[in-house]
Design an enzyme around this catalytic site. Sequence first.
Site, PDB file in Angstrom:
ATOM      1  N   CYS A  13       0.866  -1.131   0.040  1.00  0.00           N
ATOM      2  CA  CYS A  13      -0.039   0.147  -0.083  1.00  0.00           C
ATOM      3  C   CYS A  13       1.001   1.297  -0.032  1.00  0.00           C
ATOM      4  CB  CYS A  13      -0.703  -0.016   1.080  1.00  0.00           C
ATOM      5  SG  CYS A  13      -2.263  -1.111   1.117  1.00  0.00           S
ATOM      6  N   HIS A  52      -6.001  -2.479  -1.227  1.00  0.00           N
ATOM      7  CA  HIS A  52      -5.443  -3.411  -0.486  1.00  0.00           C
ATOM      8  C   HIS A  52      -6.554  -4.657  -0.317  1.00  0.00           C
ATOM      9  CE1 HIS A  52      -3.043  -5.084   2.672  1.00  0.00           C
ATOM     10  NE2 HIS A  52      -4.229  -5.772   3.191  1.00  0.00           N
ATOM     11  N   HIS A 106      -0.502 -10.488  -4.156  1.00  0.00           N
ATOM     12  CA  HIS A 106       0.293 -10.316  -5.341  1.00  0.00           C
ATOM     13  C   HIS A 106       0.797 -11.491  -6.195  1.00  0.00           C
ATOM     14  CE1 HIS A 106       2.670 -11.340  -1.744  1.00  0.00           C
ATOM     15  NE2 HIS A 106       3.602 -11.827  -2.658  1.00  0.00           N
TER      16      HIS A 106
END
Length: 153
Positions: A13, A52, A106
């Site tokens: 973030c 997020h 990710h």
Amino acid sequence: MGLFAADPACVFCDIVAGRVRASRVYEDARVLSFMEIHPAAPGDLLVIPKAHAAGLEDIDQTLTAHLFQVVHLLARALRRSELPCQGVNVFLADGEVADQTVFHLHVHVFPRTADDLFRLEVRWLDRSRAELDDDAARVRDGLARSGYRYGHP
């Protein structure tokens, strides 16, 4: 869903917000890609949603599709780059037991060569047809609990 704008304790973030430096490769309104700071190989990329989300279940299907469209685009780019690249691996670790270490979703996209040292150690199982059928039924039950009817999109 666990999707929210940012987590103040999340380094990814901070990268999205520009508070932590990263070597950016691709960016649009929803997704960011940057170089992995501890790469498996030169060219190892991370692709993340900007908002997020701890894991894959925390984003909706539209963002998931877009995220993987970007993964596909970057895999092609690696093959066409001047980096050593004879193949590409795409890797997503979702959850601590899956070796996720940064809890912002990710996807790793990294080039492979015949002489690289990357290996996954797996003990492949031998499963009977009955066991495979039972596993399939359990996954279909999970689909049903998610609101999906088998055979009906």
